[in-house]
Write an enzyme that holds these catalytic residues in place. Structure first.
Site, mmCIF file in Angstrom:
data_model
loop_
_atom_site.group_PDB
_atom_site.id
_atom_site.type_symbol
_atom_site.label_atom_id
_atom_site.label_comp_id
_atom_site.label_asym_id
_atom_site.label_seq_id
_atom_site.Cartn_x
_atom_site.Cartn_y
_atom_site.Cartn_z
ATOM 1 N N HIS A 157 0.847 -1.199 0.000
ATOM 2 C CA HIS A 157 0.000 0.000 0.000
ATOM 3 C C HIS A 157 0.878 1.243 0.000
ATOM 4 O O HIS A 157 1.880 1.304 0.704
ATOM 5 C CB HIS A 157 -0.886 0.014 1.257
ATOM 6 C CG HIS A 157 -1.792 1.197 1.316
ATOM 7 N ND1 HIS A 157 -3.027 1.207 0.702
ATOM 8 C CD2 HIS A 157 -1.638 2.414 1.876
ATOM 9 C CE1 HIS A 157 -3.590 2.387 0.886
ATOM 10 N NE2 HIS A 157 -2.774 3.141 1.592
ATOM 11 N N ASP A 167 -15.024 3.142 7.258
ATOM 12 C CA ASP A 167 -13.947 4.030 6.790
ATOM 13 C C ASP A 167 -14.438 4.895 5.635
ATOM 14 O O ASP A 167 -14.088 6.073 5.545
ATOM 15 C CB ASP A 167 -12.722 3.223 6.355
ATOM 16 C CG ASP A 167 -11.629 4.153 5.823
ATOM 17 O OD1 ASP A 167 -11.122 4.956 6.639
ATOM 18 O OD2 ASP A 167 -11.328 4.112 4.630
ATOM 19 N N ARG A 221 -13.982 13.259 6.918
ATOM 20 C CA ARG A 221 -12.656 13.843 7.254
ATOM 21 C C ARG A 221 -12.175 14.745 6.129
ATOM 22 O O ARG A 221 -11.608 15.812 6.367
ATOM 23 C CB ARG A 221 -11.639 12.713 7.483
ATOM 24 C CG ARG A 221 -11.836 11.998 8.816
ATOM 25 C CD ARG A 221 -11.018 10.722 8.875
ATOM 26 N NE ARG A 221 -9.604 10.966 8.700
ATOM 27 C CZ ARG A 221 -8.733 10.088 8.177
ATOM 28 N NH1 ARG A 221 -9.141 8.896 7.792
ATOM 29 N NH2 ARG A 221 -7.476 10.390 8.063
ATOM 30 N N SER A 274 -7.416 3.983 9.381
ATOM 31 C CA SER A 274 -8.111 3.938 8.091
ATOM 32 C C SER A 274 -7.380 2.995 7.128
ATOM 33 O O SER A 274 -7.985 2.092 6.540
ATOM 34 C CB SER A 274 -8.177 5.369 7.521
ATOM 35 O OG SER A 274 -8.431 5.373 6.148
ATOM 36 N N LYS A 328 -8.338 -1.385 6.178
ATOM 37 C CA LYS A 328 -8.558 -1.881 4.815
ATOM 38 C C LYS A 328 -7.534 -2.961 4.447
ATOM 39 O O LYS A 328 -7.864 -3.944 3.782
ATOM 40 C CB LYS A 328 -8.492 -0.713 3.824
ATOM 41 C CG LYS A 328 -9.739 0.187 3.929
ATOM 42 C CD LYS A 328 -9.664 1.423 3.067
ATOM 43 C CE LYS A 328 -8.702 2.433 3.603
ATOM 44 N NZ LYS A 328 -8.807 3.781 3.101
#
Ligand code: URA
Length: 439
Positions: free
Chosen positions: A97, A176, A183, A198, A202
């Site tokens: 990620h 999320d 947010r 967050s 995931k």
């Protein structure tokens, strides 16, 4: 005050009140797991309103969260949706990620590269928003490429070729999605525990065995200082371990764009060059480093042995073959990538060293060309973007082409580029590509 809160909150799970919980966080006291559960649950049910959660998020931004609170929030968000079951996928699964950057096409290289070494890469990716791009948009520039795989097809492809890239599943971590949208419009994105929970909720929901995180820092990144990037990296690695997912975070430079192109189709083209053993050397090095950590984790071997495997598979064509296999498995036509045929050269009116490329502004410029979206509903143009012909540190003469702009319409606002490419008399220092690794 502390005693008052202890008496108030000890064992009153049934009678929780959102205003009391906002007050508690405002006073910088720790929220219990039950309280966090109540907050997320009541928000998902529509009982607690956006304006109340906004106040709570701002209190979290200002006061932070303890590790325990962050672990609990991650778990609660994770359990708000479905956790992917990859039990029927053979082999060790490794995920990656990036916290997002300008010209970040690393997934397109790393995923097939790691899969070509025999590991499995189940990759769920997102679309771009604002100045940063998204892997799914890039893949959609390939004619007919299917980015929305059904679950059974995702699993089937993973078992067949060890790699599949699809959009983030709608049923995964719905809490999320709702919180992140809020947010985004309430100035509460940049809280380290909120970012960590967050991202990690995931990642854990995707359910790979091991995770490598690319935490970007600098002008074009979410985080602007090395200290904050290291703090985020450490927290995410701890969350990974807490959920039994071995995790490594690599902290990388986002003070200059990644590689030599920004724009969806152009980035796919650049990724293909890199997969064929050529391409921008900095980008190649970044891909080699991240892929080596993934293989080192996945195969439990040392970094140098993993790196040797990575370089072999980049240079012998195996990584590119894996990419081709994925494109054809997902119905794409690799021969037809959307890249505009209309180009304009941006030439230098100055002489000197290219000392800086303002990365955030460059990302915004490319977004305005049509390659990115301001809101998630906007349509984008896969074929527009920019190719950089010069790198930081290069000496530039008047009339040199610094960049080529791929456009559709007439208005390219070339003048804006004068504030993006900074040319100076004396050569500046180029910062390293990789700052640190957190294990
Ligand atoms: N990316 C995410 O998925 N979440 C954040 O909070 C920030 C970046």
């Amino acid at each position: 005050m502390l005693l008052c809160y202890f008496l108030l909150y000890n064992g009153i799970g049934d009678n929780m009140n959102i205003v009391d919980l906002i007050n508690k966080k405002r006073e910088n006291l720790e929220l219990t797991k039950e309280e966090l559960n109540y907050i997320i649950d009541s928000y998902m049910q529509g009982i607690t309103k956006d304006y109340q959660i906004s106040a709570l998020l701002m209190a979290i931004c200002l006061n932070g969260m303890s590790e325990e609170e962050t672990f609990n929030l991650t778990e609660i968000m994770l359990n708000s949706g479905e956790i992917y079951n990859l039990d029927n996928v053979n082999g060790i699964k490794v995920d990656k990620h990036s916290t997002g950057g300008v010209g970040d096409k690393t997934t397109l290289v790393i995923a097939p590269l790691v899969a070509s070494s025999g590991l499995v890469v189940p990759k769920m990716s997102g679309r771009g928003l604002g100045h940063t791009g998204g892997t799914i948009d890039k893949l959609e520039s390939i004619e007919k490429f299917n980015v929305s795989l059904k679950r059974e097809d995702f699993i089937k492809e993973l078992n067949a070729i060890g790699l599949a890239i699809t959009t983030t599943d709608m049923d995964m971590v719905p809490a999320d999605k709702k919180l992140y949208a809020l947010r985004d419009v309430t100035g509460t994105v940049s809280s380290i525990p909120l970012i960590a929970s967050s991202i990690m909720s995931k990642k854990i929901a995707t359910n790979a065995d091991k995770i490598v995180l690319d935490v970007k820092v600098g002008d074009g990144a979410l985080l602007k200082t090395k200290e904050s990037a290291i703090e985020l990296a450490k927290l995410m690695v701890k969350i990974g371990k807490h959920f039994n997912k071995e995790t490594i975070a690599v902290i990388t430079n986002m003070n200059y764009p990644i590689g030599s192109s920004v724009g969806n189709g152009l980035e796919v083209q650049e990724a293909i060059q890199t997969l064929k053993g050529a391409g921008d050397p900095d980008f190649r090095n970044l891909c080699i480093t991240l892929a080596s950590y993934m293989i080192s984790l996945g195969k439990n071997i040392d970094f140098e042995s993993a790196k040797a495997e990575v370089i072999t598979n980049l240079d012998n064509g195996l990584a590119y073959q894996k990419f081709e296999q994925m494109v054809s498995y997902q119905n794409g036509n690799i021969k037809n990538i959307d890249i505009s045929s209309k180009t304009i050269n941006y030439k230098s009116t100055k002489e000197g060293y290219l000392n800086n490329i303002k990365t955030l502004k460059l990302g915004q410029y490319v977004m305005k060309l049509g390659a990115g979206r301001e809101s998630i509903e906007d349509n984008i143009d896969y074929g527009v973007g920019i190719v950089l012909n010069k790198k930081i540190g290069d000496y530039i003469h008047i009339g040199d082409t610094i960049a080529t702009i791929y456009v559709r319409g007439e208005d390219t606002s070339l003048k804006l580029l004068d504030d993006i490419f900074i040319i100076e008399e004396h050569q500046g220092e180029k910062e390293p590509l990789i700052y640190d690794v957190v294990k």
